[in-house]
Design an enzyme around this catalytic site. Structure first.
Site, short mmCIF file in Angstrom:
data_model
loop_
_atom_site.label_atom_id
_atom_site.label_comp_id
_atom_site.label_asym_id
_atom_site.label_seq_id
_atom_site.Cartn_x
_atom_site.Cartn_y
_atom_site.Cartn_z
N CYS A 24 30.50 65.82 56.85
CA CYS A 24 30.26 65.47 55.45
C CYS A 24 30.39 63.97 55.28
O CYS A 24 31.15 63.30 55.98
CB CYS A 24 31.25 66.20 54.55
SG CYS A 24 30.89 66.04 52.78
N CYS A 28 36.74 64.72 50.62
CA CYS A 28 37.46 65.33 49.51
C CYS A 28 38.82 65.82 49.97
O CYS A 28 38.92 66.54 50.98
CB CYS A 28 36.65 66.48 48.92
SG CYS A 28 35.01 65.98 48.33
N CYS A 301 34.17 85.64 57.67
CA CYS A 301 34.11 85.18 56.27
C CYS A 301 34.21 83.67 56.26
O CYS A 301 34.75 83.05 57.18
CB CYS A 301 35.27 85.81 55.49
SG CYS A 301 35.51 85.15 53.82
N ASP A 302 33.69 83.06 55.20
CA ASP A 302 33.75 81.61 55.04
C ASP A 302 35.19 81.10 55.01
O ASP A 302 35.46 79.96 55.38
CB ASP A 302 33.01 81.22 53.75
CG ASP A 302 32.83 79.73 53.63
OD1 ASP A 302 32.49 79.09 54.64
OD2 ASP A 302 33.00 79.19 52.52
N CYS A 343 49.65 96.67 43.09
CA CYS A 343 48.22 96.53 42.83
C CYS A 343 47.55 97.90 42.69
O CYS A 343 46.70 98.09 41.81
CB CYS A 343 47.55 95.75 43.95
SG CYS A 343 48.12 94.04 44.09
#
Length: 423
Positions: A24, A28, A301-302, A343
């Site tokens: 990138c 950030c 997964c990301d 939950c």
């Protein structure tokens, strides 16, 4: 209701593809993906080779078409994918057209920080019907706090240049808004700025990063101070994110229904209507939203791009085989099977399902691990929004415009104001 972003369905899977890997042009401070460079220590140039790109596009189209889908989404992320240049994405479109079956529509979504965009990019996106997600955190002072270049200078001005270019070319654009510690305490400033900047579709992404190596963070009945001591300085506090959602919701439901589409509210309304979750975070199981690195490595997964969650490489195995592997099926099922009792017995389980497993880092009131960090946030929102969600769901079932909720909300506000003055 709208569907502004592609989401996985029960019939297939979605891959968030990183053709530039984690590279990138920004630095950030809260980015969780820049560190992925360390998994490829020998890599000199993070760029998906043409043979990997062609294999991916060909096989992904075939896998999606096999589900009967007549619309196929590609999601391009990073890092910063526009560092690859426009010609690279012209090649992507060329390959998509080459392998697209008759009667199928292919669409592309690209996530960008918008700092490298110019007329050529904007023209290309418009001509090829790209959906662009722009990372922007709010007004300049809020945005530039963490979204900086490597020299520490803020990126806001360049981002807004890119946004204006996209809008001038009538490119479909979403705002991807990270909610961090400070911005969470200025919900109306953030929301009103994003609206004023011309965005119609908004995704709010709360940031949480723990600084302890492993184990659960201190949860109830401990204090916020116990939790705060174990997370990064930019991580949003649960109560603050809940209050942020409520403040934005109150403004949205009085003024912006039908004009501004907030992903969180849209997804929740769908759940109140009894529909399947339109976002993996709130689905009962996960495992259908995968991530692929620049070299074809496919991950569960990301948020789980770690060696132990690597499923294989698309140059060696069919992606459908990896998606249906015992490890990936178990990964998806564990979202449901590992829910703590608190939950499972919650009245709002239908709207949450324990949230993203990546964020299950608290303990329940009775000490059981696996409570989502944002449980307190979601509960504040669910209790606050419940009557409005029920009313909107009823309007929808009766075939009434959802925009009627704004007049209902204004009348209620006026009644409350009159009562307060009378008191």
């Amino acid at each position: 209701m709208s569907d502004p972003v592609p989401t996985p369905t029960h019939r297939g899977f979605q891959i968030m593809t990183k053709p530039m890997g984690p590279k990138c042009n920004l630095d950030c401070k809260y980015c969780y993906y820049l560190e992925k460079e360390r998994f490829y220590p020998q890599e000199k140039k993070f760029r998906m080779p043409d043979n990997v790109l062609e294999t991916y596009i060909r096989d992904y189209i075939a896998a999606q078409a096999a589900t009967g889908s007549n619309e196929i989404w590609f999601s391009w992320q990073g890092g910063e994918p526009t560092m690859l240049g426009v010609e690279y994405f012209r090649r992507i479109v060329e390959l998509e057209q080459q392998y697209c079956p008759p009667g199928v529509v292919i669409r592309n979504a690209l996530q960008t920080n918008a700092t490298l965009l110019d007329e050529e990019w904007a023209t290309f996106f418009k001509q090829n019907d790209f959906l662009i997600g722009v990372s922007i955190d709010g007004p300049k002072k809020i945005h530039d706090r963490y979204r900086t270049y490597r020299n520490g200078s803020g990126s806001f001005d360049k981002v807004m240049e890119g946004v204006r270019l996209l809008q001038a070319h009538e490119v479909e654009v979403n705002a991807l808004v990270v909610v961090q510690r400070e911005s969470a305490r200025k919900p109306r400033d953030v929301y009103r700025f994003i609206k004023k900047a011309g965005f119609k579709h908004i995704q709010f992404i709360p940031i949480i990063e723990r600084t302890v190596a492993d184990g659960n963070l201190a949860g109830p009945p401990q204090t916020d101070q116990d939790i705060e001591a174990q997370i990064s300085r930019w991580s949003v506090m649960p109560k603050d994110f809940g209050d942020f959602l409520n403040a934005v919701f109150d403004e949205w439901i009085r003024h912006d229904v039908g004009e501004i589409f907030v992903q969180f509210f849209e997804v929740q309304l769908g759940l109140w209507l009894g529909r399947p979750a339109g976002l993996c975070v709130f689905a009962e199981e996960c495992g259908q939203a995968l991530a692929m690195e620049h070299n074809g490595d496919l991950y569960a997964c990301d948020h789980y791009v770690y060696p132990e969650y690597k499923l294989g490489n698309i140059m060696d195995q069919k992606m459908e085989t990896m998606v249906m592997s015992p490890d990936q099926i178990r990964f998806g099922e564990e979202k449901r099977t590992t829910l703590p009792r608190q939950c499972r017995e919650c009245d709002y389980r239908f709207a949450c399902n324990g949230g993203c497993p990546k964020h299950r880092m608290l303990a329940t009131a009775d000490g059981e691990p696996g409570l989502n960090y944002f449980c307190g946030s979601y509960m504040r929102f669910f209790k606050h929004a419940d009557p409005w969600m029920r009313t909107m769901a009823e309007l929808y079932r009766r075939g009434r415009p959802l925009t009627e909720i704004m007049e209902i909300a204004r009348q209620k506000s006026n009644r409350q104001s009159r009562r307060a003055k009378g008191a």
